[in-house]
Enzyme design. Structure first.
Site, PDB file in Angstrom:
ATOM      1  CD  GLU A  11       5.288  -5.578 -10.698  1.00 46.64           C
ATOM      2  OE1 GLU A  11       4.765  -6.183 -11.641  1.00 46.64           O
ATOM      3  OE2 GLU A  11       4.872  -4.484 -10.275  1.00 46.64           O
ATOM      4  CG  HIS A  65       6.154  -2.649  -7.162  1.00 50.10           C
ATOM      5  ND1 HIS A  65       5.058  -3.379  -7.556  1.00 50.10           N
ATOM      6  CD2 HIS A  65       5.923  -2.306  -5.864  1.00 50.10           C
ATOM      7  CE1 HIS A  65       4.188  -3.464  -6.547  1.00 50.10           C
ATOM      8  NE2 HIS A  65       4.688  -2.828  -5.507  1.00 50.10           N
ATOM      9  N   GLY A  97       0.887  -1.158   0.000  1.00 49.34           N
ATOM     10  CA  GLY A  97       0.000   0.000   0.000  1.00 49.34           C
ATOM     11  C   GLY A  97       0.925   1.209   0.000  1.00 49.34           C
ATOM     12  CB  SER A 108       4.578  -3.977  -2.081  1.00 47.80           C
ATOM     13  OG  SER A 108       4.586  -2.745  -2.745  1.00 47.80           O
ATOM     14  CB  ALA A 109       4.354  -0.743   1.663  1.00 49.50           C
TER      15      ALA A 109
HETATM   16 CA   LIG Z   1       2.830   1.308  -2.887  1.00 43.66          CA
END
Ligand SMILES: [Ca+2]
Ligand SMILES: [Ca+2]
Lengths: 242, 242
Positions: B198, B162, B92, B125-126
């Protein structure tokens, strides 16, 4: 008293099809002339090669009939800004730039001088981000921790420079620019976000805001979907709404 | 004493050609099974819809034979983490996530528990950004001001999730990912940056680091040009070099 702010906020210094700053030559020249300015202090803090960066900008703007000097060549930055009539803050990394502005006690000083009309401001890219309410909508990586994300606040909203609505790559699952801005707008503290396309210039003149340059802008707000504005649009309502 | 850290750091939960988390199913399942874990606390702090986000993840992982519960459903997050054996932090916004981790006093608690081997960590991710030394190389916008950019520090370097080396658009003058990372590497405080493509997963196992998943990684450091690593590569040297 109403703010006597005067600023030109460029999305970027580079624009496809133009040499460095060429797309903004007429706007910058008449902005400086109208304000009887010949000398401009350039603030290279968003990058690390202060001399090289200043020379690059000086080589362009001096040819237009002005004299550019790097802020780093003055013994005391605070004194130099106190005594200057016009500044240009260039792009690079927004976090690094804001960190250095705070470190040199320039944020509040610039804000006061701009508000009372004794200093006029030109910013590009990161230099445009720090001119707004806060740097919440910079595209840059947070490479250094600044004492605050609040910035000079010439305008009470946020800007996203280099605005583009294309996705990076259809197979890539990273967020698009619009999704990143939408994340900000979910925050309780979020102000509207003006996405300045490359080549766009926001002209701030007291209580007037006009879109200039060679490309338009997109406005995002918490209550409304995004709306497109073309060169020439009057965005003065953004100064009152908040 | 050597750290007993155990972590799976995913570039993202989505990967082109796979359903949510599907590319990581085998790794996550065997990671949890090896550690005798049936129950997993999901931390949805990087987004605002805690219930919706947790349900999305629970719907996938419960089908693999585990039980996912959202951290927000516990009365005291600190107590819940103290008593849990495994957590999954989803993606997020990295700034929002880190802000909430600090607010709930979870950063140091997680670090201690991971180091002594009583907590295993999955991040995406985060959730991968906050597992590293700091969030200096997140791709996210700084939508909220965290008390620090320093993070949990399971590994002593930075990750860019990413990771992609394409430019957004040839006519667009905004920086590429590589240029953004290069800006960070100019800082005196910069650690090496591992760009996880990714589909890439970094498996942290005490003093061993192995690249897993379905896609590789790129390493950037102050002294060297970038180097490519394929799935299966041993990156353990990154734990010693710094
Ligand atoms: Ca993000
Ligand atoms: Ca930049």
């Amino acid at each position: 008293m109403a703010s006597r702010r005067q600023a030109l906020l460029l999305s970027s210094s580079n624009c496809h099809g133009y040499n460095l700053l060429e797309f903004a030559k007429a706007e910058i020249s008449s902005f400086l002339q109208r304000n009887n300015v010949k000398d401009l202090i350039f603030i290279p803090y968003a990058q690390n090669d202060f001399d090289g960066y200043t020379t690059k900008i000086k080589n362009v703007i001096d040819q237009w009939g002005f004299t550019v000097t790097g802020l780093h060549t003055y013994p005391k930055p605070e004194t130099a800004i106190s005594e200057s009539k016009a500044i240009f803050i260039g792009g690079g990394n927004t976090f690094l730039l804001l960190k250095r502005l705070y470190k040199n006690n320039l944020v509040q000083l610039m804000k006061s001088k701009i508000d009372d009309g004794s200093l006029i401001y030109i910013g590009s890219s990161a230099g445009t981000n720090v001119a707004t309410k806060s740097i919440h909508t910079t595209n840059d990586m947070p490479i250094i921790y600044p004492p605050s994300f609040e910035a000079i606040g010439i305008v009470p909203f946020n800007i996203n420079p280099h605005y583009i609505d294309k996705v990076e790559n259809e197979e890539h699952k990273g967020e698009t620019r619009d999704q990143r801005i939408a994340e900000y707008l979910e925050m309780q503290h979020a102000a509207p976000v003006l996405g300045l396309k490359e080549g766009a210039i926001l002209h701030v003149d007291g209580s007037k805001l006009i879109l200039k340059g060679v490309n338009g802008a997109v406005l995002f707000s918490r209550s409304q979907k995004k709306s497109e504005y073309n060169v020439g649009a009057d965005l003065s309502f953004l100064l009152n709404e908040i």
